[in-house]
Motif scaffolding. Sequence first.
Motif, PDB file in Angstrom:
ATOM      1  N   MET A   1     -32.531  34.258  10.886  1.00 52.71           N
ATOM      2  CA  MET A   1     -31.673  34.343   9.713  1.00 52.71           C
ATOM      3  C   MET A   1     -32.463  35.031   8.592  1.00 52.71           C
ATOM      4  SD  MET A   1     -29.038  31.390   8.611  1.00 52.71           S
ATOM      5  CE  MET A   1     -30.005  30.262   7.730  1.00 52.71           C
ATOM      6  N   ASN A   2     -31.877  36.049   8.029  1.00 52.48           N
ATOM      7  CA  ASN A   2     -32.601  36.753   6.973  1.00 52.48           C
ATOM      8  C   ASN A   2     -32.188  36.246   5.592  1.00 52.48           C
ATOM      9  OD1 ASN A   2     -30.198  37.960   6.343  1.00 52.48           O
ATOM     10  ND2 ASN A   2     -30.613  39.852   7.464  1.00 52.48           N
ATOM     11  N   ILE A   3     -32.844  36.750   4.595  1.00 52.31           N
ATOM     12  CA  ILE A   3     -32.644  36.263   3.224  1.00 52.31           C
ATOM     13  C   ILE A   3     -31.228  36.554   2.721  1.00 52.31           C
ATOM     14  CG2 ILE A   3     -33.528  38.342   2.102  1.00 52.31           C
ATOM     15  CD1 ILE A   3     -34.268  34.759   0.985  1.00 52.31           C
ATOM     16  N   GLY A   4     -30.627  37.630   3.196  1.00 48.92           N
ATOM     17  CA  GLY A   4     -29.261  37.963   2.788  1.00 48.92           C
ATOM     18  C   GLY A   4     -28.268  36.908   3.248  1.00 48.92           C
ATOM     19  N   ASP A   5     -28.446  36.432   4.478  1.00 48.79           N
ATOM     20  CA  ASP A   5     -27.562  35.383   4.993  1.00 48.79           C
ATOM     21  C   ASP A   5     -27.711  34.097   4.188  1.00 48.79           C
ATOM     22  OD1 ASP A   5     -26.655  37.078   6.971  1.00 48.79           O
ATOM     23  OD2 ASP A   5     -28.051  36.310   8.496  1.00 48.79           O
ATOM     24  N   VAL A   6     -28.932  33.760   3.871  1.00 50.77           N
ATOM     25  CA  VAL A   6     -29.188  32.544   3.095  1.00 50.77           C
ATOM     26  C   VAL A   6     -28.566  32.669   1.707  1.00 50.77           C
ATOM     27  CG1 VAL A   6     -30.976  31.114   2.046  1.00 50.77           C
ATOM     28  CG2 VAL A   6     -31.287  31.989   4.366  1.00 50.77           C
ATOM     29  N   MET A   7     -28.735  33.813   1.089  1.00 56.80           N
ATOM     30  CA  MET A   7     -28.168  34.012  -0.249  1.00 56.80           C
ATOM     31  C   MET A   7     -26.646  33.955  -0.208  1.00 56.80           C
ATOM     32  SD  MET A   7     -30.697  36.925  -1.832  1.00 56.80           S
ATOM     33  CE  MET A   7     -29.616  37.243  -3.194  1.00 56.80           C
ATOM     34  N   PHE A   8     -26.050  34.553   0.816  1.00 54.89           N
ATOM     35  CA  PHE A   8     -24.594  34.530   0.938  1.00 54.89           C
ATOM     36  C   PHE A   8     -24.090  33.099   1.133  1.00 54.89           C
ATOM     37  CE2 PHE A   8     -20.752  34.589   3.577  1.00 54.89           C
ATOM     38  CZ  PHE A   8     -19.905  35.271   2.708  1.00 54.89           C
ATOM     39  N   GLN A   9     -24.737  32.340   2.005  1.00 49.75           N
ATOM     40  CA  GLN A   9     -24.322  30.958   2.233  1.00 49.75           C
ATOM     41  C   GLN A   9     -24.486  30.123   0.966  1.00 49.75           C
ATOM     42  OE1 GLN A   9     -26.374  29.429   5.636  1.00 49.75           O
ATOM     43  NE2 GLN A   9     -25.104  30.578   7.086  1.00 49.75           N
ATOM     44  N   LEU A  10     -25.546  30.345   0.245  1.00 42.91           N
ATOM     45  CA  LEU A  10     -25.763  29.629  -1.011  1.00 42.91           C
ATOM     46  C   LEU A  10     -24.681  29.995  -2.025  1.00 42.91           C
ATOM     47  CD1 LEU A  10     -27.636  27.697  -2.514  1.00 42.91           C
ATOM     48  CD2 LEU A  10     -28.947  29.676  -3.279  1.00 42.91           C
ATOM     49  N   PHE A  11     -24.356  31.269  -2.099  1.00 41.85           N
ATOM     50  CA  PHE A  11     -23.312  31.729  -3.010  1.00 41.85           C
ATOM     51  C   PHE A  11     -21.967  31.099  -2.664  1.00 41.85           C
ATOM     52  CE2 PHE A  11     -19.975  34.868  -4.034  1.00 41.85           C
ATOM     53  CZ  PHE A  11     -20.132  34.906  -5.410  1.00 41.85           C
ATOM     54  N   VAL A  12     -21.615  31.089  -1.387  1.00 45.02           N
ATOM     55  CA  VAL A  12     -20.349  30.492  -0.956  1.00 45.02           C
ATOM     56  C   VAL A  12     -20.343  28.998  -1.257  1.00 45.02           C
ATOM     57  CG1 VAL A  12     -18.931  29.940   1.063  1.00 45.02           C
ATOM     58  CG2 VAL A  12     -19.848  32.241   0.774  1.00 45.02           C
ATOM     59  N   PHE A  13     -21.453  28.328  -1.027  1.00 40.24           N
ATOM     60  CA  PHE A  13     -21.535  26.895  -1.318  1.00 40.24           C
ATOM     61  C   PHE A  13     -21.359  26.633  -2.811  1.00 40.24           C
ATOM     62  CE2 PHE A  13     -24.051  23.188  -2.563  1.00 40.24           C
ATOM     63  CZ  PHE A  13     -23.367  22.207  -1.858  1.00 40.24           C
ATOM     64  N   ILE A  14     -21.977  27.452  -3.640  1.00 39.35           N
ATOM     65  CA  ILE A  14     -21.855  27.279  -5.092  1.00 39.35           C
ATOM     66  C   ILE A  14     -20.410  27.502  -5.532  1.00 39.35           C
ATOM     67  CG2 ILE A  14     -22.503  28.297  -7.312  1.00 39.35           C
ATOM     68  CD1 ILE A  14     -25.323  28.691  -6.117  1.00 39.35           C
ATOM     69  N   ILE A  15     -19.762  28.507  -4.986  1.00 42.52           N
ATOM     70  CA  ILE A  15     -18.356  28.758  -5.321  1.00 42.52           C
ATOM     71  C   ILE A  15     -17.495  27.573  -4.893  1.00 42.52           C
ATOM     72  CG2 ILE A  15     -16.352  30.230  -4.837  1.00 42.52           C
ATOM     73  CD1 ILE A  15     -18.383  31.495  -6.718  1.00 42.52           C
ATOM     74  N   PHE A  16     -17.721  27.072  -3.684  1.00 38.99           N
ATOM     75  CA  PHE A  16     -16.966  25.921  -3.186  1.00 38.99           C
ATOM     76  C   PHE A  16     -17.184  24.702  -4.083  1.00 38.99           C
ATOM     77  CE2 PHE A  16     -16.808  22.090  -0.509  1.00 38.99           C
ATOM     78  CZ  PHE A  16     -15.477  22.140  -0.132  1.00 38.99           C
ATOM     79  N   ALA A  17     -18.430  24.444  -4.444  1.00 44.57           N
ATOM     80  CA  ALA A  17     -18.739  23.305  -5.310  1.00 44.57           C
ATOM     81  C   ALA A  17     -18.082  23.474  -6.680  1.00 44.57           C
ATOM     82  CB  ALA A  17     -20.252  23.158  -5.455  1.00 44.57           C
ATOM     83  N   ALA A  18     -18.046  24.695  -7.185  1.00 43.63           N
ATOM     84  CA  ALA A  18     -17.426  24.948  -8.484  1.00 43.63           C
ATOM     85  C   ALA A  18     -15.919  24.694  -8.428  1.00 43.63           C
ATOM     86  CB  ALA A  18     -17.711  26.380  -8.933  1.00 43.63           C
ATOM     87  N   VAL A  19     -15.288  25.082  -7.334  1.00 40.78           N
ATOM     88  CA  VAL A  19     -13.845  24.852  -7.188  1.00 40.78           C
ATOM     89  C   VAL A  19     -13.555  23.353  -7.122  1.00 40.78           C
ATOM     90  CG1 VAL A  19     -11.889  25.137  -5.614  1.00 40.78           C
ATOM     91  CG2 VAL A  19     -13.349  27.089  -6.151  1.00 40.78           C
ATOM     92  N   VAL A  20     -14.340  22.626  -6.349  1.00 50.35           N
ATOM     93  CA  VAL A  20     -14.155  21.174  -6.250  1.00 50.35           C
ATOM     94  C   VAL A  20     -14.386  20.524  -7.615  1.00 50.35           C
ATOM     95  CG1 VAL A  20     -15.077  19.056  -5.228  1.00 50.35           C
ATOM     96  CG2 VAL A  20     -14.696  21.071  -3.803  1.00 50.35           C
TER      97      VAL A  20
END
Length: 52
Positions: A1-20
């Motif tokens: 897993m490269n850094i781009g995948d980690v950053m994307f997953q973190l970004f998606v998680f932050i967006i999800f947490a913000a919506v909740v």
Amino acid sequence: MNIGDVMFQLFVFIIFAAVVFAAVTGFKYAKNRKAQLDRIEKKLNSLSEDHD
């Protein structure tokens, strides 16, 4: 897993947490607003009854 995948997953998680968080905050705000309006209505009704 490269850094781009980690950053994307973190970004998606932050967006999800913000919506909740926004949904929970919105529901709490609506509930508090309704309670406040109920208190105001009760007070206005009591003032109206006192005036009669």
